[in-house]
Scaffold this active site. Sequence first.
Site, PDB file in Angstrom:
ATOM      1  N   HIS A 126      -5.387   2.564  -2.499  1.00  0.00           N
ATOM      2  CA  HIS A 126      -5.296   2.085  -3.694  1.00  0.00           C
ATOM      3  C   HIS A 126      -6.048   1.049  -4.139  1.00  0.00           C
ATOM      4  CE1 HIS A 126      -2.100  -0.072  -1.920  1.00  0.00           C
ATOM      5  NE2 HIS A 126      -1.962  -1.024  -2.712  1.00  0.00           N
ATOM      6  N   HIS A 164     -10.125  -4.276  -4.540  1.00  0.00           N
ATOM      7  CA  HIS A 164     -10.508  -3.832  -3.343  1.00  0.00           C
ATOM      8  C   HIS A 164      -9.395  -2.758  -3.079  1.00  0.00           C
ATOM      9  CE1 HIS A 164      -7.194  -6.325  -2.476  1.00  0.00           C
ATOM     10  NE2 HIS A 164      -7.038  -6.104  -1.215  1.00  0.00           N
TER      11      HIS A 164
END
EC number: 3.1.4.58
Length: 187
Positions: free
Chosen positions: A42, A128
């Site tokens: 995620h 990220h």
Amino acid sequence: MDKHYFIGIPMPSQIHSIATSKQEELQLRQFYKAIPYPEDLHITLLFIGGFPQEKLQPMQEVLKRISEHHDSFTLQITGVSSFGSNYTPRVIYLSVLNSDPLNSINRDIVEKACIFLDQSKKEKFVPHVTIAKKWKGIDGFNFQQQTFSPIGIEIDSFSLFEINPSRTPKYHPVETYELQQKGRPSQ
């Protein structure tokens, strides 16, 4: 004891295979204690931490209103990078090209949720997808940043996740918030 939560964007299955490939190519299991399962991949928008159950429903209403004011969009995954030194990086991650729609959703969530949570604003947002963390302290790793042709992924939702450290996968979506389809008015 309060359960722990975060708000994030789950990654589609096409990113699962890229992450697994990079984890194997870089031999990350040898150097890191925590290798996320593909279903746990995620982009974190806001880490909440411990949160009382009686505030969960009002938080969900805030997140639903936020989702109604943002359109779906495309993100680009552009490579593999790290936080920390090349010899002992704390985190290895898939790089995400920063974008205005992503920053806008993050800003709204941080502003509205932090007021609701009575928290101060968080540190700078660096989008990220973590693929390894918790360095084992083993010598011999010399990470080199990688770039590759951008891989576009459609982002049409974000989720409120409950963290379950003893389960696999660790992150369970409590609720998913659909973004507006471009050209479709909010309901």
